[in-house]
Design a protein around this motif. Structure first.
Motif, PDB file in Angstrom:
ATOM      1  N   LEU A   1       0.802  -1.287   0.002  1.00  9.66           N
ATOM      2  CA  LEU A   1       0.117   0.107  -0.041  1.00  9.66           C
ATOM      3  C   LEU A   1       0.672   1.276   0.132  1.00  9.66           C
ATOM      4  O   LEU A   1       0.300   2.397  -0.501  1.00  9.66           O
ATOM      5  CB  LEU A   1      -0.928  -0.205   1.125  1.00  9.66           C
ATOM      6  N   GLU A   2       1.913   1.039   0.278  1.00 15.87           N
ATOM      7  CA  GLU A   2       3.303   2.385   0.160  1.00 15.87           C
ATOM      8  C   GLU A   2       3.759   2.406  -1.101  1.00 15.87           C
ATOM      9  O   GLU A   2       4.215   3.462  -1.483  1.00 15.87           O
ATOM     10  CB  GLU A   2       4.345   2.231   1.158  1.00 15.87           C
ATOM     11  N   CYS A   3       3.284   1.570  -1.985  1.00 17.84           N
ATOM     12  CA  CYS A   3       3.692   1.849  -3.413  1.00 17.84           C
ATOM     13  C   CYS A   3       3.019   2.702  -4.171  1.00 17.84           C
ATOM     14  O   CYS A   3       1.868   2.956  -3.826  1.00 17.84           O
ATOM     15  CB  CYS A   3       3.753   0.430  -3.989  1.00 17.84           C
ATOM     16  N   HIS A   4       3.544   3.172  -5.347  1.00 24.65           N
ATOM     17  CA  HIS A   4       2.770   4.173  -6.136  1.00 24.65           C
ATOM     18  C   HIS A   4       1.575   3.551  -7.054  1.00 24.65           C
ATOM     19  O   HIS A   4       2.059   2.180  -7.341  1.00 24.65           O
ATOM     20  CB  HIS A   4       3.535   4.724  -7.137  1.00 24.65           C
ATOM     21  N   ASP A   5       0.652   4.006  -7.349  1.00 28.23           N
ATOM     22  CA  ASP A   5      -0.478   3.524  -8.153  1.00 28.23           C
ATOM     23  C   ASP A   5       0.063   2.788  -9.521  1.00 28.23           C
ATOM     24  O   ASP A   5      -0.344   1.850  -9.963  1.00 28.23           O
ATOM     25  CB  ASP A   5      -1.420   4.360  -8.257  1.00 28.23           C
ATOM     26  N   VAL A   6       0.797   3.923 -10.280  1.00 24.67           N
ATOM     27  CA  VAL A   6       1.446   3.400 -11.273  1.00 24.67           C
ATOM     28  C   VAL A   6       2.144   2.047 -11.467  1.00 24.67           C
ATOM     29  O   VAL A   6       2.152   1.170 -12.268  1.00 24.67           O
ATOM     30  CB  VAL A   6       2.117   4.624 -12.052  1.00 24.67           C
ATOM     31  N   ASP A   7       2.777   1.957 -10.508  1.00 25.86           N
ATOM     32  CA  ASP A   7       3.788   0.745 -10.170  1.00 25.86           C
ATOM     33  C   ASP A   7       2.871  -0.568 -10.066  1.00 25.86           C
ATOM     34  O   ASP A   7       3.069  -1.448 -10.714  1.00 25.86           O
ATOM     35  CB  ASP A   7       4.851   0.734  -8.998  1.00 25.86           C
ATOM     36  N   MET A   8       1.881  -0.099  -8.920  1.00 32.14           N
ATOM     37  CA  MET A   8       0.873  -1.192  -8.778  1.00 32.14           C
ATOM     38  C   MET A   8       0.240  -1.747  -9.948  1.00 32.14           C
ATOM     39  O   MET A   8      -0.007  -3.123 -10.244  1.00 32.14           O
ATOM     40  CB  MET A   8       0.186  -1.172  -7.829  1.00 32.14           C
ATOM     41  N   LEU A   9      -0.092  -0.747 -10.898  1.00 32.57           N
ATOM     42  CA  LEU A   9      -1.028  -0.948 -12.007  1.00 32.57           C
ATOM     43  C   LEU A   9      -0.239  -1.882 -12.918  1.00 32.57           C
ATOM     44  O   LEU A   9      -0.379  -2.845 -13.594  1.00 32.57           O
ATOM     45  CB  LEU A   9      -1.412   0.031 -12.777  1.00 32.57           C
ATOM     46  N   ASP A  10       1.260  -1.592 -13.155  1.00 32.01           N
ATOM     47  CA  ASP A  10       2.149  -2.294 -14.005  1.00 32.01           C
ATOM     48  C   ASP A  10       2.233  -3.779 -13.402  1.00 32.01           C
ATOM     49  O   ASP A  10       2.190  -4.621 -14.138  1.00 32.01           O
ATOM     50  CB  ASP A  10       3.495  -1.767 -14.015  1.00 32.01           C
ATOM     51  N   TRP A  11       2.417  -4.004 -12.051  1.00 32.10           N
ATOM     52  CA  TRP A  11       2.357  -5.285 -11.353  1.00 32.10           C
ATOM     53  C   TRP A  11       1.239  -6.152 -11.703  1.00 32.10           C
ATOM     54  O   TRP A  11       1.147  -7.113 -12.010  1.00 32.10           O
ATOM     55  CB  TRP A  11       2.935  -5.064 -10.139  1.00 32.10           C
ATOM     56  N   PHE A  12       0.153  -5.514 -11.512  1.00 33.64           N
ATOM     57  CA  PHE A  12      -1.176  -6.160 -11.644  1.00 33.64           C
ATOM     58  C   PHE A  12      -1.657  -6.628 -12.867  1.00 33.64           C
ATOM     59  O   PHE A  12      -2.493  -7.563 -13.036  1.00 33.64           O
ATOM     60  CB  PHE A  12      -2.163  -5.297 -10.703  1.00 33.64           C
ATOM     61  N   THR A  13      -1.212  -5.660 -13.706  1.00 30.92           N
ATOM     62  CA  THR A  13      -1.325  -6.269 -15.287  1.00 30.92           C
ATOM     63  C   THR A  13      -0.499  -6.797 -15.976  1.00 30.92           C
ATOM     64  O   THR A  13      -0.438  -7.172 -17.113  1.00 30.92           O
ATOM     65  CB  THR A  13      -1.940  -4.826 -16.373  1.00 30.92           C
ATOM     66  N   GLY A  14       0.662  -7.370 -15.343  1.00 31.75           N
ATOM     67  CA  GLY A  14       1.564  -8.134 -15.940  1.00 31.75           C
ATOM     68  C   GLY A  14       2.828  -7.502 -16.390  1.00 31.75           C
ATOM     69  O   GLY A  14       3.273  -8.318 -17.450  1.00 31.75           O
ATOM     70  N   HIS A  15       2.942  -5.967 -16.663  1.00 33.03           N
ATOM     71  CA  HIS A  15       3.891  -5.237 -17.368  1.00 33.03           C
ATOM     72  C   HIS A  15       5.131  -5.070 -16.543  1.00 33.03           C
ATOM     73  O   HIS A  15       5.903  -4.391 -16.861  1.00 33.03           O
ATOM     74  CB  HIS A  15       3.282  -4.137 -17.874  1.00 33.03           C
ATOM     75  N   GLY A  16       5.307  -5.546 -15.254  1.00 30.70           N
ATOM     76  CA  GLY A  16       6.328  -5.373 -14.451  1.00 30.70           C
ATOM     77  C   GLY A  16       6.286  -6.198 -13.245  1.00 30.70           C
ATOM     78  O   GLY A  16       5.141  -7.016 -12.998  1.00 30.70           O
TER      79      GLY A  16
END
Length: 91
Positions: free
Chosen positions: A54-69
């Motif tokens: 929850l301390e991470c940035h939204d844009v990072d989580m979006l990448d992780w959750f969509t398999g882009h990182g």
């Protein structure tokens, strides 16, 4: 007087509910799914990892959750992968 573990977990869950509010609805869906379905019964280590997430940035989580990182931190990377598998499961 100390709180019982279940009371502490419930308090933590209430705090995390506010922190799950994000600008990206795709991120919110995953965060709330984990929080609602798995958080209370999960291990203290996984609950702590969720707090770190929850301390991470939204844009990072979006990448992780969509398999882009994926997270650079190995523990967080493992937690995110496991969380995504669990959230994707149907009852």
């Amino acid at each position: 007087m100390t709180s019982s573990p279940s009371s502490e977990t419930a308090d933590l869950k209430r705090r995390y509910q506010w922190q799950c509010r994000r600008g990206a609805s795709e991120v919110e869906v995953v965060l709330y799914a984990y929080l609602d379905r798995f958080f209370e019964d999960d291990t203290p280590e996984r609950r702590a990892a969720f707090g770190r997430l929850l301390e991470c940035h939204d844009v990072d989580m979006l990448d992780w959750f969509t398999g882009h990182g994926e997270p650079e931190d190995p523990e967080l990377r493992e937690f995110v992968a496991g969380m995504l598998r669990r959230v994707a499961e149907t009852d």
